[in-house]
Write a protein that holds these residues in place. Structure first.
Motif, PDB file in Angstrom:
ATOM      1  N   LEU A 184       0.833  -1.197   0.000  1.00  0.00           N
ATOM      2  CA  LEU A 184       0.000   0.000   0.000  1.00  0.00           C
ATOM      3  C   LEU A 184       0.873   1.255   0.000  1.00  0.00           C
ATOM      4  O   LEU A 184       0.593   2.213  -0.723  1.00  0.00           O
ATOM      5  CB  LEU A 184      -0.920   0.009   1.223  1.00  0.00           C
ATOM      6  CG  LEU A 184      -1.866   1.192   1.363  1.00  0.00           C
ATOM      7  CD1 LEU A 184      -2.805   1.279   0.163  1.00  0.00           C
ATOM      8  CD2 LEU A 184      -2.666   1.075   2.644  1.00  0.00           C
ATOM      9  N   LEU A 185       1.940   1.226   0.782  1.00  0.00           N
ATOM     10  CA  LEU A 185       2.857   2.361   0.831  1.00  0.00           C
ATOM     11  C   LEU A 185       3.513   2.597  -0.533  1.00  0.00           C
ATOM     12  O   LEU A 185       3.596   3.729  -1.006  1.00  0.00           O
ATOM     13  CB  LEU A 185       3.922   2.133   1.896  1.00  0.00           C
ATOM     14  CG  LEU A 185       4.873   3.275   2.198  1.00  0.00           C
ATOM     15  CD1 LEU A 185       4.112   4.510   2.650  1.00  0.00           C
ATOM     16  CD2 LEU A 185       5.869   2.860   3.254  1.00  0.00           C
ATOM     17  N   ARG A 186       3.967   1.507  -1.181  1.00  0.00           N
ATOM     18  CA  ARG A 186       4.551   1.638  -2.521  1.00  0.00           C
ATOM     19  C   ARG A 186       3.537   2.210  -3.511  1.00  0.00           C
ATOM     20  O   ARG A 186       3.857   3.070  -4.328  1.00  0.00           O
ATOM     21  CB  ARG A 186       5.057   0.286  -3.016  1.00  0.00           C
ATOM     22  CG  ARG A 186       6.427  -0.081  -2.491  1.00  0.00           C
ATOM     23  CD  ARG A 186       6.996  -1.266  -3.238  1.00  0.00           C
ATOM     24  NE  ARG A 186       6.174  -2.458  -3.115  1.00  0.00           N
ATOM     25  CZ  ARG A 186       6.302  -3.364  -2.142  1.00  0.00           C
ATOM     26  NH1 ARG A 186       7.216  -3.225  -1.222  1.00  0.00           N
ATOM     27  NH2 ARG A 186       5.509  -4.424  -2.103  1.00  0.00           N
ATOM     28  N   MET A 206       6.767  10.723   3.377  1.00  0.00           N
ATOM     29  CA  MET A 206       6.748   9.264   3.245  1.00  0.00           C
ATOM     30  C   MET A 206       7.713   8.615   4.241  1.00  0.00           C
ATOM     31  O   MET A 206       7.411   7.570   4.823  1.00  0.00           O
ATOM     32  CB  MET A 206       7.100   8.845   1.815  1.00  0.00           C
ATOM     33  CG  MET A 206       6.091   9.296   0.776  1.00  0.00           C
ATOM     34  SD  MET A 206       4.407   8.744   1.100  1.00  0.00           S
ATOM     35  CE  MET A 206       4.594   7.003   0.879  1.00  0.00           C
ATOM     36  N   ALA A 207       8.865   9.210   4.447  1.00  0.00           N
ATOM     37  CA  ALA A 207       9.837   8.665   5.405  1.00  0.00           C
ATOM     38  C   ALA A 207       9.261   8.695   6.824  1.00  0.00           C
ATOM     39  O   ALA A 207       9.403   7.721   7.576  1.00  0.00           O
ATOM     40  CB  ALA A 207      11.135   9.450   5.341  1.00  0.00           C
ATOM     41  N   LEU A 218       5.120   3.593  11.022  1.00  0.00           N
ATOM     42  CA  LEU A 218       4.658   2.215  10.865  1.00  0.00           C
ATOM     43  C   LEU A 218       5.640   1.231  11.496  1.00  0.00           C
ATOM     44  O   LEU A 218       5.225   0.255  12.136  1.00  0.00           O
ATOM     45  CB  LEU A 218       4.470   1.884   9.382  1.00  0.00           C
ATOM     46  CG  LEU A 218       3.263   2.510   8.702  1.00  0.00           C
ATOM     47  CD1 LEU A 218       3.304   2.245   7.200  1.00  0.00           C
ATOM     48  CD2 LEU A 218       1.972   1.984   9.295  1.00  0.00           C
ATOM     49  N   ASP A 219       6.920   1.479  11.337  1.00  0.00           N
ATOM     50  CA  ASP A 219       7.924   0.604  11.946  1.00  0.00           C
ATOM     51  C   ASP A 219       7.821   0.626  13.469  1.00  0.00           C
ATOM     52  O   ASP A 219       7.859  -0.420  14.121  1.00  0.00           O
ATOM     53  CB  ASP A 219       9.336   1.012  11.509  1.00  0.00           C
ATOM     54  CG  ASP A 219       9.626   0.679  10.057  1.00  0.00           C
ATOM     55  OD1 ASP A 219       8.901  -0.163   9.469  1.00  0.00           O
ATOM     56  OD2 ASP A 219      10.582   1.259   9.501  1.00  0.00           O
ATOM     57  N   ARG A 236       6.067  -1.931  18.666  1.00  0.00           N
ATOM     58  CA  ARG A 236       5.224  -1.921  19.877  1.00  0.00           C
ATOM     59  C   ARG A 236       4.243  -3.083  19.873  1.00  0.00           C
ATOM     60  O   ARG A 236       4.003  -3.711  20.909  1.00  0.00           O
ATOM     61  CB  ARG A 236       4.486  -0.587  19.990  1.00  0.00           C
ATOM     62  CG  ARG A 236       5.391   0.557  20.397  1.00  0.00           C
ATOM     63  CD  ARG A 236       4.599   1.805  20.784  1.00  0.00           C
ATOM     64  NE  ARG A 236       3.676   2.261  19.758  1.00  0.00           N
ATOM     65  CZ  ARG A 236       3.945   3.193  18.856  1.00  0.00           C
ATOM     66  NH1 ARG A 236       5.113   3.765  18.847  1.00  0.00           N
ATOM     67  NH2 ARG A 236       3.048   3.551  17.973  1.00  0.00           N
ATOM     68  N   LEU A 237       3.666  -3.386  18.713  1.00  0.00           N
ATOM     69  CA  LEU A 237       2.735  -4.511  18.631  1.00  0.00           C
ATOM     70  C   LEU A 237       3.437  -5.834  18.943  1.00  0.00           C
ATOM     71  O   LEU A 237       2.885  -6.695  19.620  1.00  0.00           O
ATOM     72  CB  LEU A 237       2.089  -4.573  17.244  1.00  0.00           C
ATOM     73  CG  LEU A 237       1.038  -3.512  16.959  1.00  0.00           C
ATOM     74  CD1 LEU A 237       0.611  -3.582  15.502  1.00  0.00           C
ATOM     75  CD2 LEU A 237      -0.159  -3.687  17.872  1.00  0.00           C
TER      76      LEU A 237
END
Length: 126
Positions: A43-45, A83-84, A90-91, A96-97
């Motif tokens: 999705l990010l790409r 974007m970065a 997200l990372d 954390r998850l």
């Protein structure tokens, strides 16, 4: 974390699968996490490609209208930094998850051990 009667469990690995039954759910959760990560990356790409397409089309229009290359470079660098930041977010969320998942698995194993201990105590004093 959890209360253990048999000592500190934080340095010990989780009990084997036959004792807890958590290993299969742990593996399933990891597989699901990896597939979700792949979906997020795809999705990010896709979003990056769309944004690049928008930048290209808007850059052609502004160039034809007499806009400067500097303005286009500023737009491109702004999008890249956005974007970065999104990728870093997200990372961090994924880390954390994973931590929450590890703690949950450990707490489940500890609660099962506590249940066994309380059953033994109950049978001893009844």
């Amino acid at each position: 974390m959890g209360m253990c009667l048999s000592g500190d469990k934080s340095s010990e690995p989780p009990p084997p699968e036959e004792e807890t039954g958590f290993k299969s759910s742990y593996v399933k959760a990891r597989v699901k996490e990896r597939s979700e990560a792949r979906e997020r990356e795809a999705l990010l790409r896709q979003q990056q490609q769309q944004m690049q397409g928008q930048t290209t089309s808007s850059s052609q229009g502004s160039y034809q209208a007499g806009g400067s290359i500097t303005r286009l470079q500023a737009q491109t660098s702004g999008l890249a930094s956005d974007m970065a930041r999104a990728r870093e977010g997200l990372d961090e969320r994924g880390q954390r998850l994973r931590q929450v998942e590890d703690v949950t698995i450990r707490m489940g194993a500890e609660s099962k051990n506590l249940g066994k201990t309380t059953s033994k105590l109950k049978s001893k004093y009844n």
